[in-house]
Write an enzyme that holds these catalytic residues in place. Structure first.
Site, short mmCIF file in Angstrom:
data_model
loop_
_atom_site.label_atom_id
_atom_site.label_comp_id
_atom_site.label_asym_id
_atom_site.label_seq_id
_atom_site.Cartn_x
_atom_site.Cartn_y
_atom_site.Cartn_z
N LYS A 33 8.28 0.93 2.15
CA LYS A 33 6.63 1.02 1.85
C LYS A 33 5.99 2.15 2.43
O LYS A 33 5.94 2.24 3.60
CB LYS A 33 6.18 -0.40 1.81
N ASP A 60 2.50 2.61 -1.97
CA ASP A 60 1.52 1.22 -1.83
C ASP A 60 0.19 1.95 -1.65
O ASP A 60 -0.47 1.89 -0.34
CB ASP A 60 1.84 0.41 -0.57
N LEU A 61 -0.35 2.54 -2.99
CA LEU A 61 -1.83 2.99 -2.78
C LEU A 61 -2.73 2.39 -3.27
O LEU A 61 -4.09 2.66 -3.38
CB LEU A 61 -1.62 4.43 -3.31
N LYS A 62 -2.55 1.01 -3.95
CA LYS A 62 -3.72 0.24 -4.31
C LYS A 62 -4.60 0.60 -5.11
O LYS A 62 -5.88 0.68 -4.76
CB LYS A 62 -4.13 -0.62 -3.08
N ASP A 65 -9.94 1.68 -9.77
CA ASP A 65 -11.02 2.55 -10.46
C ASP A 65 -11.17 1.96 -11.96
O ASP A 65 -10.39 0.97 -12.42
CB ASP A 65 -10.49 3.95 -10.37
N THR A 124 -3.86 -10.29 2.12
CA THR A 124 -3.28 -11.34 2.92
C THR A 124 -4.16 -11.44 4.37
O THR A 124 -4.06 -12.33 4.98
CB THR A 124 -1.75 -11.08 3.28
N ARG A 185 5.73 -13.17 9.18
CA ARG A 185 5.98 -13.21 10.61
C ARG A 185 7.04 -14.22 11.18
O ARG A 185 6.94 -15.29 10.88
CB ARG A 185 4.76 -13.79 11.29
N ARG A 215 5.06 -4.67 11.20
CA ARG A 215 4.79 -4.58 12.79
C ARG A 215 5.87 -5.46 13.61
O ARG A 215 6.42 -4.99 14.52
CB ARG A 215 3.54 -4.97 13.28
#
Ligand code: C5P
Length: 237
Positions: A33, A60-62, A65, A124, A185, A215
């Site tokens: 991603k 993933d530029l979300k 507009d 999230t 996680r 992460r």
């Protein structure tokens, strides 16, 4: 060894860091991603690199507009080899419908496969307190499901949602709808700024089709071992 349901978030800032992580993870990871922090710095070079390495790409530029701007923005991204692109569902039905129509139309015209289009429901990182502070009175969960149904009605391929909402989305949107879940996680891992989280196996059991992990892999002492442990956990489900 790679599992195409695992998408590793390349939240780094330079091409040397991208290359280092992709080389470290090697054949264990086939899907990456690329988000705004990386794309705004290095641009198309990162997508060319990943494509040349034979990797799948979620860009993933979300986008968020008015319908025409989002649809044209997505079309402008279509020559970059992304397999998946996304918009915010809060842009509304008409925005999502126009995006689907133009992107599929352009793909057909150019003779290329259309990228999957998915809608971000509610980030999230947003928990109950943030949500109330923003002035919303319904439950987050209820709104997520509403956005997912709207995305499905608009012809989108799926949504980004928390693993905790995946069960309800799967029920409402059916077996083929993509449910891409960040907020993953492994047991015992640092939560960081995520809020509505689940372990890799719980997310899949809840109906997620893809897991986005950043992460817990990137910041691990041994990222490849961390990715492989997650894949083993995924394959036990
Ligand atoms: O490091 P971590 O595993 O929390 O990374 C999650 C990734 O998923 C980040 O790149 C973040 O931008 C992204 N994401 C998210 N929540 C969403 C959509 C995307 O955390 N709703």
């Amino acid at each position: 060894m790679a599992d195409s349901r695992l998408i590793v978030a390349l939240d780094v800032h330079s091409m040397p860091d991208v290359r280092a992580l992709v080389e470290t993870l090697g054949d264990s990871v086939s899907y990456y991603k690329v988000g705004m922090e990386l794309f705004y710095r290095v641009g198309a070079e990162v997508l060319t690199y990943l494509h040349d390495q034979g990797k799948s790409i979620f860009l993933d530029l979300k986008l968020h507009d008015i319908p025409n701007t989002v649809a044209e923005g997505l079309c402008s991204l279509m020559n970059l080899h992304a397999d998946m692109l996304n918009v915010h569902a809060s842009g509304g039905y008409e925005m999502m419908r126009t995006a689907v129509e133009r992107v599929r139309g352009k793909a057909a015209q150019d003779g290329i496969p259309a990228p999957k289009l998915i809608a971000v429901t509610i980030l999230t990182s947003i928990g109950g307190d943030d949500w109330k502070e923003m002035g919303f009175s319904q439950e987050i969960r209820e709104q997520v499901i509403r956005f997912a149904s709207l995305a499905k009605k608009a012809g989108m391929d799926g949504v980004v949602a928390s693993p905790q909402e995946a069960v309800a989305i799967r029920e409402v949107c059916g077996p083929d709808f993509l449910i891409v879940t960040p907020g993953i996680r492994p047991a015992g891992a640092d939560i960081n700024d995520q809020s509505r989280i689940a372990t890799p196996s719980a997310a899949l059991q809840n109906g997620a089709s893809h897991l986005v992990v950043g992460r817990p892999i990137r910041a691990a002492k041994d990222p490849k071992a961390a990715a492989e442990a997650i894949i083993r956990e995924m394959e036990r489900v």
